[in-house]
Write a protein that holds these residues in place. Structure first.
Motif, PDB file in Angstrom:
ATOM      1  N   LYS A   1     -24.756   2.132  11.230  1.00 33.49           N
ATOM      2  CA  LYS A   1     -23.791   3.062  11.804  1.00 33.49           C
ATOM      3  C   LYS A   1     -22.862   3.629  10.737  1.00 33.49           C
ATOM      4  O   LYS A   1     -22.470   4.788  10.796  1.00 33.49           O
ATOM      5  CB  LYS A   1     -22.983   2.373  12.905  1.00 33.49           C
ATOM      6  CG  LYS A   1     -23.783   2.078  14.161  1.00 33.49           C
ATOM      7  CD  LYS A   1     -22.997   1.244  15.161  1.00 33.49           C
ATOM      8  CE  LYS A   1     -23.841   0.907  16.395  1.00 33.49           C
ATOM      9  NZ  LYS A   1     -23.120   0.006  17.318  1.00 33.49           N
ATOM     10  N   ARG A   2     -22.508   2.794   9.761  1.00 35.14           N
ATOM     11  CA  ARG A   2     -21.636   3.255   8.672  1.00 35.14           C
ATOM     12  C   ARG A   2     -22.408   4.099   7.664  1.00 35.14           C
ATOM     13  O   ARG A   2     -21.894   5.101   7.173  1.00 35.14           O
ATOM     14  CB  ARG A   2     -20.984   2.055   7.977  1.00 35.14           C
ATOM     15  CG  ARG A   2     -20.050   1.284   8.905  1.00 35.14           C
ATOM     16  CD  ARG A   2     -19.341   0.140   8.216  1.00 35.14           C
ATOM     17  NE  ARG A   2     -18.443  -0.534   9.154  1.00 35.14           N
ATOM     18  CZ  ARG A   2     -17.254  -1.042   8.845  1.00 35.14           C
ATOM     19  NH1 ARG A   2     -16.817  -0.973   7.601  1.00 35.14           N
ATOM     20  NH2 ARG A   2     -16.502  -1.615   9.768  1.00 35.14           N
ATOM     21  N   GLY A   3     -23.619   3.664   7.328  1.00 40.02           N
ATOM     22  CA  GLY A   3     -24.484   4.447   6.448  1.00 40.02           C
ATOM     23  C   GLY A   3     -24.178   4.300   4.972  1.00 40.02           C
ATOM     24  O   GLY A   3     -25.072   4.291   4.137  1.00 40.02           O
ATOM     25  N   THR A   4     -22.889   4.208   4.643  1.00 33.84           N
ATOM     26  CA  THR A   4     -22.476   4.148   3.240  1.00 33.84           C
ATOM     27  C   THR A   4     -21.074   3.574   3.149  1.00 33.84           C
ATOM     28  O   THR A   4     -20.304   3.653   4.114  1.00 33.84           O
ATOM     29  CB  THR A   4     -22.514   5.544   2.596  1.00 33.84           C
ATOM     30  OG1 THR A   4     -22.101   5.457   1.241  1.00 33.84           O
ATOM     31  CG2 THR A   4     -21.594   6.512   3.318  1.00 33.84           C
ATOM     32  N   SER A   5     -20.737   3.001   2.006  1.00 37.26           N
ATOM     33  CA  SER A   5     -19.348   2.635   1.740  1.00 37.26           C
ATOM     34  C   SER A   5     -18.578   3.906   1.406  1.00 37.26           C
ATOM     35  O   SER A   5     -19.144   4.873   0.885  1.00 37.26           O
ATOM     36  CB  SER A   5     -19.254   1.655   0.568  1.00 37.26           C
ATOM     37  OG  SER A   5     -19.880   0.432   0.871  1.00 37.26           O
ATOM     38  N   ILE A   6     -17.288   3.899   1.708  1.00 37.15           N
ATOM     39  CA  ILE A   6     -16.440   5.059   1.423  1.00 37.15           C
ATOM     40  C   ILE A   6     -15.345   4.611   0.461  1.00 37.15           C
ATOM     41  O   ILE A   6     -14.650   3.632   0.704  1.00 37.15           O
ATOM     42  CB  ILE A   6     -15.836   5.633   2.721  1.00 37.15           C
ATOM     43  CG1 ILE A   6     -16.962   6.121   3.650  1.00 37.15           C
ATOM     44  CG2 ILE A   6     -14.866   6.765   2.418  1.00 37.15           C
ATOM     45  CD1 ILE A   6     -16.472   6.632   4.986  1.00 37.15           C
ATOM     46  N   TYR A   7     -15.206   5.351  -0.631  1.00 43.02           N
ATOM     47  CA  TYR A   7     -14.242   5.016  -1.671  1.00 43.02           C
ATOM     48  C   TYR A   7     -13.131   6.062  -1.689  1.00 43.02           C
ATOM     49  O   TYR A   7     -13.375   7.231  -2.010  1.00 43.02           O
ATOM     50  CB  TYR A   7     -14.931   4.957  -3.038  1.00 43.02           C
ATOM     51  CG  TYR A   7     -15.998   3.889  -3.123  1.00 43.02           C
ATOM     52  CD1 TYR A   7     -15.716   2.637  -3.649  1.00 43.02           C
ATOM     53  CD2 TYR A   7     -17.290   4.128  -2.651  1.00 43.02           C
ATOM     54  CE1 TYR A   7     -16.691   1.646  -3.724  1.00 43.02           C
ATOM     55  CE2 TYR A   7     -18.272   3.147  -2.713  1.00 43.02           C
ATOM     56  CZ  TYR A   7     -17.957   1.911  -3.247  1.00 43.02           C
ATOM     57  OH  TYR A   7     -18.926   0.935  -3.300  1.00 43.02           O
ATOM     58  N   VAL A   8     -11.927   5.637  -1.332  1.00 45.83           N
ATOM     59  CA  VAL A   8     -10.773   6.541  -1.350  1.00 45.83           C
ATOM     60  C   VAL A   8      -9.688   5.937  -2.243  1.00 45.83           C
ATOM     61  O   VAL A   8      -9.839   4.846  -2.782  1.00 45.83           O
ATOM     62  CB  VAL A   8     -10.235   6.814   0.073  1.00 45.83           C
ATOM     63  CG1 VAL A   8     -11.248   7.619   0.876  1.00 45.83           C
ATOM     64  CG2 VAL A   8      -9.912   5.516   0.802  1.00 45.83           C
ATOM     65  N   ALA A   9      -8.588   6.654  -2.373  1.00 45.44           N
ATOM     66  CA  ALA A   9      -7.591   6.330  -3.395  1.00 45.44           C
ATOM     67  C   ALA A   9      -7.078   4.902  -3.339  1.00 45.44           C
ATOM     68  O   ALA A   9      -6.923   4.254  -4.375  1.00 45.44           O
ATOM     69  CB  ALA A   9      -6.419   7.306  -3.291  1.00 45.44           C
ATOM     70  N   ASP A  10      -6.808   4.386  -2.146  1.00 50.29           N
ATOM     71  CA  ASP A  10      -6.143   3.086  -2.059  1.00 50.29           C
ATOM     72  C   ASP A  10      -7.007   1.968  -1.494  1.00 50.29           C
ATOM     73  O   ASP A  10      -6.536   0.853  -1.297  1.00 50.29           O
ATOM     74  CB  ASP A  10      -4.867   3.206  -1.222  1.00 50.29           C
ATOM     75  CG  ASP A  10      -5.156   3.518   0.240  1.00 50.29           C
ATOM     76  OD1 ASP A  10      -6.282   3.952   0.553  1.00 50.29           O
ATOM     77  OD2 ASP A  10      -4.253   3.329   1.078  1.00 50.29           O
ATOM     78  N   ARG A  11      -8.299   2.255  -1.235  1.00 46.72           N
ATOM     79  CA  ARG A  11      -9.129   1.216  -0.616  1.00 46.72           C
ATOM     80  C   ARG A  11     -10.613   1.589  -0.651  1.00 46.72           C
ATOM     81  O   ARG A  11     -10.991   2.729  -0.928  1.00 46.72           O
ATOM     82  CB  ARG A  11      -8.703   1.009   0.839  1.00 46.72           C
ATOM     83  CG  ARG A  11      -9.128   2.132   1.797  1.00 46.72           C
ATOM     84  CD  ARG A  11      -8.411   2.094   3.114  1.00 46.72           C
ATOM     85  NE  ARG A  11      -7.020   2.506   2.989  1.00 46.72           N
ATOM     86  CZ  ARG A  11      -6.195   2.647   4.021  1.00 46.72           C
ATOM     87  NH1 ARG A  11      -6.611   2.393   5.248  1.00 46.72           N
ATOM     88  NH2 ARG A  11      -4.947   3.036   3.835  1.00 46.72           N
ATOM     89  N   VAL A  12     -11.411   0.584  -0.336  1.00 46.61           N
ATOM     90  CA  VAL A  12     -12.840   0.793  -0.093  1.00 46.61           C
ATOM     91  C   VAL A  12     -13.099   0.438   1.364  1.00 46.61           C
ATOM     92  O   VAL A  12     -12.673  -0.618   1.839  1.00 46.61           O
ATOM     93  CB  VAL A  12     -13.710  -0.099  -1.001  1.00 46.61           C
ATOM     94  CG1 VAL A  12     -15.187   0.066  -0.642  1.00 46.61           C
ATOM     95  CG2 VAL A  12     -13.476   0.222  -2.463  1.00 46.61           C
ATOM     96  N   VAL A  13     -13.777   1.321   2.080  1.00 46.21           N
ATOM     97  CA  VAL A  13     -14.245   0.993   3.425  1.00 46.21           C
ATOM     98  C   VAL A  13     -15.717   0.609   3.261  1.00 46.21           C
ATOM     99  O   VAL A  13     -16.575   1.475   3.095  1.00 46.21           O
ATOM    100  CB  VAL A  13     -14.098   2.179   4.400  1.00 46.21           C
ATOM    101  CG1 VAL A  13     -14.523   1.761   5.805  1.00 46.21           C
ATOM    102  CG2 VAL A  13     -12.667   2.696   4.399  1.00 46.21           C
ATOM    103  N   PRO A  14     -16.036  -0.683   3.255  1.00 48.71           N
ATOM    104  CA  PRO A  14     -17.374  -1.124   2.855  1.00 48.71           C
ATOM    105  C   PRO A  14     -18.414  -0.941   3.949  1.00 48.71           C
ATOM    106  O   PRO A  14     -18.109  -0.994   5.139  1.00 48.71           O
ATOM    107  CB  PRO A  14     -17.164  -2.605   2.551  1.00 48.71           C
ATOM    108  CG  PRO A  14     -16.072  -3.020   3.501  1.00 48.71           C
ATOM    109  CD  PRO A  14     -15.160  -1.822   3.607  1.00 48.71           C
TER     110      PRO A  14
END
Length: 689
Positions: A285-298
């Motif tokens: 459902k997530r498909g990929t990790s998301i990398y933003v300025a203050d965190r990683v949504v794994p």
């Protein structure tokens, strides 16, 4: 059967189900069941429409399936892949951005006849006190007011940000509060708001956490049985300073023939994440990790991504290894793919590897495996020569990195540098990806390929036109353009500003890379076979590739039933995973825009230098040296009346003859940095010579 139904509807504008069945000679009960299933699948794929009586073909002309964009108080725009149509808001049910709809276009009117899926379900905004009551205002203007049904259940205060869920799509929009995010000036709340607004899955459900409790914390001896034991092979990881999930490691050996043996070890996520289990379903459902300025949504819970699947030093880890032999010129002459167990000897960083290769005495702790790093560098140079020779297009792009303080405010920004050690790893990973794709293609096994199709000649013509305007010699033929033609053209540009502009325009002329169950080649990399194999911790397509390797190469489960199951699985997943990747890019850009405006908001009145990166009828965009971009609006240019020329992408003053074009270096003043809108406005000061 699908193609036959589509061909029938191309010939006959509309047909009853019985008429279609008759034309297809559907007679038996079994055939009729399959016929109904096929019709339903074609509807789900947005290829045909059933108006509860007859079926019609969604042809992109009279019938158009697409996504809604709320463009004005009076009309909606509906976009499909090739075109857009406008629908009046008068007499239309409330639509919202990203709604997926079917439009029927006739001579009399254009109307929405079906809403397939709502694009907005959760909305982020804040509460403001107005006349002794709290009113909800969304962060993005949705051109509607809100009726909040459960305000009494929460202790609201001015400036509280919240997530509301739509209950009824009407005016006012009926919503209920589902989560309080915190006060708008609280650290991280603004980023959380963007993630929530874009439906990013930020929390793992209880069943996923329970499944994680069953994951071991270390590798047991019984799990190593049957695997190649590579624990005595000198192995290192090379990543960024802040990286915490290490899904690839390398080993390099010099061969007697003057060539090299390269081992690319990839975390065996497929061993711990079984198809269809709760962790797998959530990762899909997530498909990929998301990398933003203050965190990683794994994509995967940290117990996996930073734990048992991370190739940390001095611990045993299960891996899939792609072992490749290269001759002295860097050409692959042999390979094997197998499951393995490794023990990384060190965690290297890009910066220190670059430093070591320049001056070995400067990095004492790398001396033990320094000779291997040097051989890796020598191999990478030869691989890079092969890369250049085949015509890999190297686009000049800037990736910003924001340094945040403890309050989540950006205090500095710089452009990430791509040094030689990063290139070394990239060459190794591409080599492994190509090798794995070749193995799957050669044996006609199911796969999830990374494809990049040929660019549209009309879009390539825009590159040629701009090169002419910027006085850059360009021999590209848009109708017969090979990747090497674009690569050599970009490499020939001497001026860095001009190169960056033309590289950006060339990149926009390319088709979007995507995932496909078919091997269609990768134009940008100038490769006939390519897949993603090297990052299963953060990309689901890589995890699928690992499963295909295990099932069809290692375990040799190649009966027709298994092959058909996996082919269907790849086809079904490709579209979803391509969309999840695009969604992640959208979110990452939105957060970068937020951090940019936050960084610039206390710099109003200050002067900066930059390059004109875009010219439109309403002004021109300027990209500063730190990669932050803002708009110089035409309405602020009061010294003259400027005419926009679309062909040359220039603005020209009627009285002064002053011309603003791509690539021009200018000085600007920051006049506004709107954090809510995530927009920066500049005022033009002068050209910089």
């Amino acid at each position: 059967m699908k193609n036959k139904i589509l061909n029938l509807l191309k010939t006959n504008k509309q047909m009853l189900p019985g008429e279609i069945a008759k034309e297809l000679n559907v007679n038996s009960t079994k055939e009729f069941k399959q016929f109904v299933v096929t019709l339903n699948e074609l509807e789900d794929e947005r290829l045909i429409h059933n108006d509860h009586d007859q079926y019609v073909l969604i042809d992109g002309e009279e019938w158009i399936a697409g996504r809604v964009r709320d463009v004005s108080p009076f009309e909606y725009a509906v976009f499909d892949q090739d075109k857009k149509v406008y629908v009046s808001k008068a007499g239309t049910d409330l639509l919202m951005d990203r709604d997926e709809v079917l439009v029927h276009k006739t001579k009399q009117k254009t109307s929405v006849v079906r809403i397939y899926q709502r694009g907005v379900t959760n909305i982020v905004g804040k509460f403001i006190k107005y006349k002794n009551r709290y009113e909800f205002y969304s962060d993005v203007d949705l051109h509607t007011s809100f009726k909040v049904t459960n305000k009494a259940d929460f202790k609201l205060k001015p400036g509280i940000k919240a997530v509301v869920k739509v209950q009824k799509y009407q005016k006012p929009l009926v919503v209920e509060i589902v989560e309080i995010l915190g006060f708008e000036d609280q650290a991280g709340v603004d980023v959380t708001a963007i993630l929530t607004q874009n439906d990013v899955r930020q929390h793992f459900m209880k069943k996923v956490k329970h499944a994680c409790d069953q994951i071991p914390s270390h590798v047991y001896k019984k799990e190593m049985k049957g695997r190649h034991d590579l624990r005595n092979l000198l192995t290192v990881t090379i990543d960024g300073e802040t990286t915490k999930d290490f899904d690839d490691a390398i080993s390099v050996e010099k061969l007697r023939n003057g060539g090299w043996k390269l081992y690319v070890h990839i975390a065996d996520v497929s061993y711990y994440v079984s198809e269809g289990d709760p962790i797998d379903e959530e990762a899909y459902k997530r498909g990929t990790s998301i990398y933003v300025a203050d965190r990683v949504v794994p994509m995967l819970p940290f117990v996996l991504s930073n734990g048992i699947c991370s190739l940390n030093p001095d611990v045993d880890r299960l891996t899939l290894t792609c072992e490749m032999d290269f001759d002295a010129k860097g050409k692959r002459i042999g390979y094997s793919i197998y499951d393995s167990v490794i023990r990384s000897d060190a965690r290297c960083t890009y910066g220190k590897v670059n430093e070591y290769l320049e001056n070995p005495d400067s990095v004492e702790e790398y001396k033990e495996f320094g000779p291997m790093l040097q051989e890796f560098s020598n191999l990478a140079k030869k691989l890079n020569e092969q890369t250049i020779a085949r015509g890999h297009i190297l686009f000049e792009t800037q990736e910003p990195y924001y340094v945040l303080d403890e309050k989540g405010m950006p205090i500095d920004v710089y452009v990430k540098e791509h040094g030689w050690s990063e290139q070394m790893i990239e060459e190794a990973m591409v080599a492994a990806n190509v090798t794995v794709a070749h193995e799957l293609v050669t044996h006609e096994f199911p796969g999830m390929y990374r494809v990049h199709e040929q660019p549209d000649p009309q879009k390539l013509q825009s590159v040629v036109n701009l090169a002419r305007i910027l006085h850059c010699p360009c021999q590209i033929d848009p109708d017969q353009c090979e990747p090497i033609d674009i690569a050599q053209f970009l490499d020939s540009i001497q001026d860095e500003n001009t190169k960056e502009i033309l590289s950006s325009v060339a990149l926009r002329s390319m088709q979007k890379a995507r995932y496909s169950q078919e091997n269609l080649g990768h134009y940008g990399l100038a490769l006939e076979e390519y897949c993603h194999f090297t990052s299963p911790i953060r990309r689901y397509p890589d995890l699928l590739i690992h499963r295909m390797i295990r099932r069809h190469i290692l375990e040799k489960k190649n009966d027709e039933k298994t092959l058909n199951h996996d082919r269907y699985r790849m086809e079904k997943a490709a579209l979803h995973l391509s969309q999840k990747e695009r969604d992640a890019v959208t979110v990452e850009r939105a957060v970068n825009d937020l951090e940019a405006t936050k960084f610039m908001q206390n710099k109003v009145g200050q002067m900066f230098e930059g390059v004109i990166s875009g010219v439109t009828s309403f002004g021109f965009f300027v990209s500063l040296d730190n990669s932050i971009e803002g708009l110089v609006p035409l309405r602020k240019m009061v010294d003259d009346f400027y005419q926009y020329d679309e062909d040359t992408m220039t603005l020209t003053g009627e009285s002064t003859g002053k011309v603003f074009r791509l690539g021009t270096r200018v000085q600007v003043e920051v006049v506004e940095a709107s954090v809510p809108k995530r927009q920066i406005t500049f005022a033009y000061i002068a050209n910089v010579f």
